[in-house]
Each structure stands twice: as structure tokens, then as C-alpha cells.
Write an enzyme that holds these catalytic residues in place. Structure first.
Site, PDB file in Angstrom:
ATOM      1  N   THR A 146      44.468  38.036  40.617  1.00 37.51           N
ATOM      2  CA  THR A 146      44.653  38.301  42.047  1.00 37.51           C
ATOM      3  C   THR A 146      44.676  39.796  42.345  1.00 37.51           C
ATOM      4  O   THR A 146      44.058  40.261  43.303  1.00 37.51           O
ATOM      5  CB  THR A 146      45.984  37.684  42.524  1.00 37.51           C
ATOM      6  OG1 THR A 146      46.034  36.330  42.088  1.00 37.51           O
ATOM      7  CG2 THR A 146      46.095  37.724  44.035  1.00 37.51           C
ATOM      8  N   ILE A 147      45.403  40.549  41.538  1.00 37.34           N
ATOM      9  CA  ILE A 147      45.538  41.983  41.788  1.00 37.34           C
ATOM     10  C   ILE A 147      44.170  42.668  41.721  1.00 37.34           C
ATOM     11  O   ILE A 147      43.788  43.421  42.616  1.00 37.34           O
ATOM     12  CB  ILE A 147      46.525  42.625  40.779  1.00 37.34           C
ATOM     13  CG1 ILE A 147      47.943  42.097  41.048  1.00 37.34           C
ATOM     14  CG2 ILE A 147      46.477  44.139  40.841  1.00 37.34           C
ATOM     15  CD1 ILE A 147      48.959  42.474  39.977  1.00 37.34           C
ATOM     16  N   LYS A 164      43.893  32.370  44.505  1.00 35.23           N
ATOM     17  CA  LYS A 164      44.974  31.538  45.038  1.00 35.23           C
ATOM     18  C   LYS A 164      44.650  31.170  46.487  1.00 35.23           C
ATOM     19  O   LYS A 164      45.489  31.321  47.396  1.00 35.23           O
ATOM     20  CB  LYS A 164      46.330  32.242  44.961  1.00 35.23           C
ATOM     21  CG  LYS A 164      46.638  32.857  43.599  1.00 35.23           C
ATOM     22  CD  LYS A 164      48.070  33.304  43.507  1.00 35.23           C
ATOM     23  CE  LYS A 164      48.283  34.292  42.355  1.00 35.23           C
ATOM     24  NZ  LYS A 164      47.891  33.794  41.026  1.00 35.23           N
ATOM     25  N   ASP A 193      43.421  29.539  52.573  1.00 37.59           N
ATOM     26  CA  ASP A 193      42.743  29.131  53.805  1.00 37.59           C
ATOM     27  C   ASP A 193      41.296  29.601  53.689  1.00 37.59           C
ATOM     28  O   ASP A 193      40.930  30.288  52.735  1.00 37.59           O
ATOM     29  CB  ASP A 193      43.436  29.752  55.029  1.00 37.59           C
ATOM     30  CG  ASP A 193      43.249  28.913  56.290  1.00 37.59           C
ATOM     31  OD1 ASP A 193      42.351  28.037  56.314  1.00 37.59           O
ATOM     32  OD2 ASP A 193      43.985  29.137  57.253  1.00 37.59           O
ATOM     33  N   ALA A 194      40.485  29.213  54.665  1.00 34.14           N
ATOM     34  CA  ALA A 194      39.077  29.617  54.665  1.00 34.14           C
ATOM     35  C   ALA A 194      38.400  29.238  53.355  1.00 34.14           C
ATOM     36  O   ALA A 194      37.591  29.986  52.801  1.00 34.14           O
ATOM     37  CB  ALA A 194      38.949  31.125  54.916  1.00 34.14           C
ATOM     38  N   LEU A 250      35.469  31.284  51.041  1.00 31.52           N
ATOM     39  CA  LEU A 250      35.907  31.972  49.821  1.00 31.52           C
ATOM     40  C   LEU A 250      35.289  31.336  48.574  1.00 31.52           C
ATOM     41  O   LEU A 250      34.917  32.038  47.628  1.00 31.52           O
ATOM     42  CB  LEU A 250      37.435  31.976  49.723  1.00 31.52           C
ATOM     43  CG  LEU A 250      38.173  32.830  50.763  1.00 31.52           C
ATOM     44  CD1 LEU A 250      39.677  32.836  50.490  1.00 31.52           C
ATOM     45  CD2 LEU A 250      37.665  34.266  50.785  1.00 31.52           C
ATOM     46  N   GLU A 278      46.618  25.864  42.075  1.00 29.71           N
ATOM     47  CA  GLU A 278      47.679  26.716  41.543  1.00 29.71           C
ATOM     48  C   GLU A 278      48.998  26.288  42.172  1.00 29.71           C
ATOM     49  O   GLU A 278      49.157  26.252  43.385  1.00 29.71           O
ATOM     50  CB  GLU A 278      47.366  28.184  41.819  1.00 29.71           C
ATOM     51  CG  GLU A 278      48.199  29.071  40.940  1.00 29.71           C
ATOM     52  CD  GLU A 278      47.471  30.311  40.444  1.00 29.71           C
ATOM     53  OE1 GLU A 278      46.306  30.513  40.807  1.00 29.71           O
ATOM     54  OE2 GLU A 278      48.097  31.075  39.677  1.00 29.71           O
ATOM     55  N   HIS A 320      52.757  27.808  36.276  1.00 30.61           N
ATOM     56  CA  HIS A 320      53.220  29.108  35.803  1.00 30.61           C
ATOM     57  C   HIS A 320      54.615  29.416  36.294  1.00 30.61           C
ATOM     58  O   HIS A 320      55.056  28.919  37.319  1.00 30.61           O
ATOM     59  CB  HIS A 320      52.294  30.209  36.297  1.00 30.61           C
ATOM     60  CG  HIS A 320      52.173  30.190  37.778  1.00 30.61           C
ATOM     61  ND1 HIS A 320      52.812  31.075  38.576  1.00 30.61           N
ATOM     62  CD2 HIS A 320      51.520  29.329  38.588  1.00 30.61           C
ATOM     63  CE1 HIS A 320      52.528  30.776  39.832  1.00 30.61           C
ATOM     64  NE2 HIS A 320      51.759  29.725  39.867  1.00 30.61           N
ATOM     65  N   ARG A 369      55.178  35.407  38.596  1.00 28.22           N
ATOM     66  CA  ARG A 369      55.262  36.731  37.971  1.00 28.22           C
ATOM     67  C   ARG A 369      56.564  37.417  38.370  1.00 28.22           C
ATOM     68  O   ARG A 369      57.223  38.052  37.556  1.00 28.22           O
ATOM     69  CB  ARG A 369      54.073  37.568  38.450  1.00 28.22           C
ATOM     70  CG  ARG A 369      53.981  38.936  37.796  1.00 28.22           C
ATOM     71  CD  ARG A 369      52.858  39.745  38.447  1.00 28.22           C
ATOM     72  NE  ARG A 369      52.966  41.138  38.115  1.00 28.22           N
ATOM     73  CZ  ARG A 369      52.159  41.775  37.250  1.00 28.22           C
ATOM     74  NH1 ARG A 369      51.216  41.133  36.641  1.00 28.22           N
ATOM     75  NH2 ARG A 369      52.312  43.060  36.997  1.00 28.22           N
TER      76      ARG A 369
END
Lengths: 224, 224
Positions: free
Chosen positions: A36-37, A64, A67-68, A72, A121, A145, A148
Site C-alpha cells: 500500500t505504501i 486494499k 470503492d471504485a 481500480l 483483505e 493479518h 501493522r
């Protein structure tokens, strides 16, 4: 039941650092994740550059998606991602939109080395009943997970985590596991038969990355 | 209670198209949002370019942050965003991490024109009790919307939506409202006293963008 794969998560702020991180262990992992980062920092360029460098790996785009979904998913798959993460908290229509894009790609490209797939996720409040609805939509994968931030706050793997993963696996969902994975933890997950992958980041990008990758792989051999 | 602001959401795939979209209506909106699609496509460059073009607007980074809150918040604020969206489904530690970064920025820069703030984006299963915990953490804003995919599936504003927003507003949360906003809908929200902003995308980027912006603004004048 197949053996779990090993996935490296690239979570640096720049593509240059990500390339440096992945280069040493690429031959020792099956899946490369644009985290993600990295994705938020560099955008789609991060996916397309990693794809051009590693044409044979499975590549995950860790948006993650919340929406949309249709837009994406199309963007990520066209840039070269094989799998796309979608937040469990997304509206069902968003999950369906992502899955529809994946299925269309697979239909139009029957000879893809790796099928386009969606990974749910597991964030927020979800239930096993939700998981059954994902399966009904054709979705096969989920990612479990420790957050983080929860991990940074010192929370370890709990029995509750392990039980939830086992329940998902028993439903038929392929579960990838992440959140500070180290070789010493692999045995904890041995009852989760449908473990799809172990995802590690910092453990694989450090000085001992190759040794750690080999250690995780040998633990996988032991228990699956 | 202040008058709701008007926010344009930029959701194109490229920064070039986004600039084209925002240019005509920039003088008629208060807030410019780098939407999820644009942020995922172009990365942080999208924020920094919009910031350099529009130094006086409030800029929102719509990451719908779901994890790694500390890193993403720092990245977005440093690139020039004033507000950052965080998914309601994110772990509480993630929300706290984002809020902590915002507060640190505000403390270190007491003369910021617009304070750094977090906006909870309401996805997944959340409760008013959750909303109270956000307030306790110092978070003041939330975003309520029809899911884009739900909207595409033809779902309109329901009484249930309006009641939830009113409840949030009555708790003291400033609510931004989005999901196919058109001038004709503004009156629906008149009982939501703490409406922070109306967010529109396509309605403001088309041929009639300026007229639509002016129409929404005049409806706001009527009801607040």
C-alpha cells in the site's frame, strides 16, 4: 492442498528503494507485492516497473480497494498485477465489480500464466457468513493479518487469530497470512491447510533476507 | 455551525486530465480532493502538483487509509494534503496513528492556514459507539457516501442514510456527504446541521461544471 508460497511485500516510499529491496531475494520468493505504501507513493508506475523487471512472478497490487472497484481493478491488472487486494469492508458491489473485471480479463486471455484474482483483505467487522458470500461471488482468496499498527503496538498472534484463519480455510478459502511473519512463527499456522502464502516485508529486505527466505521455506516444507 | 463547503473530487486516471477538470471550477469550490483513483494512479505526485497549483485551497488526500496509518499520513501531509481520509474499518491503532501525525504537524506548524485533519470514511460495519470513540481520539470529521459501486448499481439516498448522518452530526461530528451529489439533492440534507462539505465529482467536471457549482452553492445558502 498445495504448499504455501512465499511473498515479499515491498513497502518503501520509492520505487528505487523497492527495487533494491526485492533484487536480492527475488529468486527465493514466489510472489512480489507492491504494498500500500509503495502503491500510494508511486502510483501505477510501481506495478508496471516491477512487472517489467519480474515477468514470471505473481505480482500483487495491495490497494486494499474500498470503492471504485471496477476502475481500480482494471488499472491494476492492465499495469501488470495478477492479484488485487480488496477490503472486506468494501460494499459488496465493489467486491463484485473487482471480481467481474478479473473474470473478464481471464476470459479474454485464456492463456495467462497466472489468473487475475481478487484477495479479500480482512479489515473491520466481518463474519464467516460474509466469507461464504465471497465464495459465492467466485472469490477464492483472503488475507489475514495483524494490523501493522496493532503489530507496532506490540500485539502478537492470538489463538483467536489462528481459529479464524482455520475456519476460513475450512470453508475453502485460500488464506494468505501477514503481519511481521518470521520463520519461528510458521509452525503456528500448520493447521490452516489452505494457506496460500506467507507474506513478509522487513524480514526479507534486511541484510539476512536470503537466509530468512530460505528458513521460512524450509519451515513450510516441514509442516505442509 | 458554519455553512457547508463545496468540494470537487478529482477521480481521473491521469494528473493531466485532473488539472483540466479542476481548472474551470477551481474558483467556485473550497476544497480539492485528490480522489482514490487519481491517487492510486499517479501516487503522491498528484497531491504535490495540485498543491503547487492551488496553494490556498483545502486539499484532501482520499487514500481511504486502512493500515500503515503513520506512514501514509506523513506522506500525504508532507506532499501538501490538509485532510486525509481513513477507512472506518481500519484498526483503531491505525486511526490513532493518523491522528497523532496530524496533531504533531499542527503542533510543529502553529500558523498553518488549514489544520491537518483526519476524516473517517464510513465503510463497512460501524456504530455510533465507534463514532463516539473517534471523537474521544480527537477526530472531528467523517465522510458519508453512497458507495460508488452501489450508486452505479442504482441505489439512491435512503431515509436510513439521512438518519445516520443526522445522528453523527448530533454527536458533534462534521459530516461531508458524497456519492453522485447534484444540486437537486441538497435540500435532502438540511437537517444535518454539522454538514462540513458536499463532495461532487462528475457533476463539476463536465461542460456545465461552473453552473452546477453555483447552483449547489445557492442551494447551500438556502438551507444553512
Amino acid at each position: 492442498m498445495t504448499k504455501p508460497l512465499l511473498q515479499i511485500a515491498l513497502d518503501s516510499l520509492s520505487i528505487e528503494k523497492a527495487i533494491q529491496d526485492v533484487r536480492q531475494v527475488a529468486n527465493f520468493v514466489d510472489i512480489i507485492e507492491v504494498g500500500t505504501i509503495l502503491a500510494c507513493s508511486e502510483g501505477m508506475k510501481a506495478i508496471s516497473i516491477i512487472r517489467s523487471l519480474y515477468p514470471d512472478h505473481i505480482i500483487v497490487c495491495d490497494f486494499k480497494t474500498t470503492d471504485a472497484g471496477g476502475v481500480l481493478a482494471k488499472m491494476a491488472f492492465e499495469a501488470g498485477a495478477d492479484w488485487l487486494t480488496v477490503s472486506a469492508a468494501a460494499h459488496p458491489a465493489t467486491k463484485l465489480a473487482c471480481q467481474a473485471v478479473a473474470e473478464e480479463f481471464n476470459m479474454l486471455n485464456p492463456h495467462l500464466k497466472n489468473k487475475k484474482e481478487i484477495q479479500i483483505e480482512l479489515y473491520g467487522n466481518w463474519t464467516l457468513q460474509d466469507a461464504e458470500s465471497w465464495i459465492s461471488s467466485g472469490i477464492q482468496q483472503a488475507i489475514y493479518h495483524r494490523s501493522r499498527d496493532a503489530e507496532l503496538a506490540g500485539k502478537s498472534w492470538q489463538n483467536e487469530d489462528l481459529l479464524l484463519m482455520k475456519n476460513l480455510s475450512d470453508l475453502g478459502i485460500e488464506v494468505s497470512i501477514t503481519g511481521g511473519i518470521v520463520p519461528q512463527d510458521i509452525h503456528l499456522f500448520k493447521d490452516i491447510k489452505n494457506t496460500k502464502a506467507f507474506i513478509a516485508g522487513r524480514a526479507l529486505t534486511g541484510e539476512n533476507g536470503i537466509a530468512t527466505a530460505q528458513h521460512i521455506s524450509s519451515e513450510i516444507e516441514k509442516y505442509w
